[in-house]
Design a protein around this motif. Structure first.
Motif, PDB file in Angstrom:
ATOM      1  N   VAL A 118      -2.902   9.956 -10.068  1.00  0.00           N
ATOM      2  CA  VAL A 118      -3.737   9.281  -8.887  1.00  0.00           C
ATOM      3  C   VAL A 118      -4.768   9.439  -8.315  1.00  0.00           C
ATOM      4  N   ASN A 119      -5.609  10.369  -8.039  1.00  0.00           N
ATOM      5  CA  ASN A 119      -6.743  10.576  -7.486  1.00  0.00           C
ATOM      6  C   ASN A 119      -7.234  11.926  -8.840  1.00  0.00           C
ATOM      7  N   THR A 152     -10.598   7.120  -1.373  1.00  0.00           N
ATOM      8  CA  THR A 152      -9.798   8.867  -0.867  1.00  0.00           C
ATOM      9  C   THR A 152     -10.634   9.079   0.107  1.00  0.00           C
ATOM     10  N   GLY A 176      -4.212  -1.704  -6.858  1.00  0.00           N
ATOM     11  CA  GLY A 176      -4.277  -0.253  -7.545  1.00  0.00           C
ATOM     12  C   GLY A 176      -5.602  -0.354  -7.070  1.00  0.00           C
ATOM     13  N   THR A 177      -6.676  -0.631  -6.163  1.00  0.00           N
ATOM     14  CA  THR A 177      -7.974   0.346  -5.820  1.00  0.00           C
ATOM     15  C   THR A 177      -7.040   1.534  -4.397  1.00  0.00           C
ATOM     16  N   VAL A 178      -8.064   3.051  -5.699  1.00  0.00           N
ATOM     17  CA  VAL A 178      -7.588   3.815  -4.795  1.00  0.00           C
ATOM     18  C   VAL A 178      -8.865   4.566  -3.223  1.00  0.00           C
ATOM     19  N   VAL A 228      -3.859   3.943  -1.801  1.00  0.00           N
ATOM     20  CA  VAL A 228      -3.445   3.028  -3.209  1.00  0.00           C
ATOM     21  C   VAL A 228      -3.527   1.792  -2.603  1.00  0.00           C
ATOM     22  N   ASP A 261      -2.779  -2.236  -2.624  1.00  0.00           N
ATOM     23  CA  ASP A 261      -2.286  -3.458  -3.228  1.00  0.00           C
ATOM     24  C   ASP A 261      -2.336  -3.702  -5.091  1.00  0.00           C
ATOM     25  N   MET A 308       1.250  -1.407  -0.289  1.00  0.00           N
ATOM     26  CA  MET A 308       0.530  -0.180   0.173  1.00  0.00           C
ATOM     27  C   MET A 308       1.087   1.160   0.103  1.00  0.00           C
ATOM     28  N   LYS A 309       0.170   2.074  -0.582  1.00  0.00           N
ATOM     29  CA  LYS A 309       0.645   3.890  -0.387  1.00  0.00           C
ATOM     30  C   LYS A 309      -0.082   4.670   0.245  1.00  0.00           C
ATOM     31  N   ALA A 332      -4.849   9.784   0.173  1.00  0.00           N
ATOM     32  CA  ALA A 332      -5.663   9.164  -0.820  1.00  0.00           C
ATOM     33  C   ALA A 332      -4.388   7.542  -0.578  1.00  0.00           C
TER      34      ALA A 332
END
Length: 208
Positions: free
Chosen positions: A46-47, A64, A60-62, A56, A58, A1-2, A54
């Protein structure tokens, strides 16, 4: 995750306090709202809404919205729960989260974004050009004291907003109080329950 965030801002702070309490370690990138980096193409990729935080995932779902990120992280890291452990506790936490977001945090945002020249043409978060409405400054100030008094009343018979344990609701109230300082507002006089709760909540959350 990020995690894409901006530590000083209230919504990112709500999520960061949640993350810190649980001891979660995330790859984190600061998006400087003062420099309007949230509106740059790199972050909009990204958003698209141009808001932080936000998260993100693993795959790719974001995510927000703070509440969405908290729900996800609570499922992934259930130790030291912050969203309640019973149906009633969860209902109380989410109710307070919604109430504080729409009263305390919303009132301060009205004051700040409609009265500060830095937000001219950006009275709402995100990329849309929304004009300021000066009358909303006074409306925000009128809304704020009753919102804090409602929280104070709830703390008369409970150590924390949503029961006997610290939760996201308490994080929301802490951040609301700090955010109010941005517009030179504070908890009204006579809110003795909030004043007694403040050190208790900070100690429970591990905030020095």
């Amino acid at each position: 995750m990020k995690l894409f965030t901006f530590d000083p801002a209230p919504n990112p702070k709500r999520l960061q306090l949640f993350i810190d309490y649980k001891g979660i370690h995330l790859d984190t990138t600061q998006v400087d709202l003062m420099a309007k980096e949230q509106l740059e193409p790199e972050f909009r990729a990204v958003n698209p809404a141009g808001t932080v935080p936000a998260l993100v995932l693993d795959d790719g779902t974001v995510l927000t919205e703070v509440i969405g990120a908290c729900v996800y992280l609570e499922e992934q890291y259930p130790e030291k729960p912050l969203l309640g452990t019973t149906a009633l506790e969860r209902a109380q936490v989410f109710s307070w989260d919604h109430r504080l977001f729409n009263t305390c945090l919303g009132a301060v945002a009205e004051i700040l974004r409609n009265g500060n020249p830095a937000f001219a043409g950006r009275a709402l978060p995100g990329p849309l050009e929304i004009p300021q409405i000066p009358e909303l400054v006074e409306r925000g100030r009128l809304r704020l004291a009753p919102a804090f008094k409602a929280a104070d009343a709830a703390l008369a018979d409970s150590p924390f907003l949503a029961g006997d344990s610290v939760s996201l609701a308490d994080i929301d109230l802490l951040v609301s109080i700090e955010f109010a300082g941005w517009v030179k507002e504070s908890v009204p006089e006579g809110c003795d329950n909030i004043q007694a709760w403040l050190p208790r909540a900070k100690e429970a959350l591990g905030i020095s």
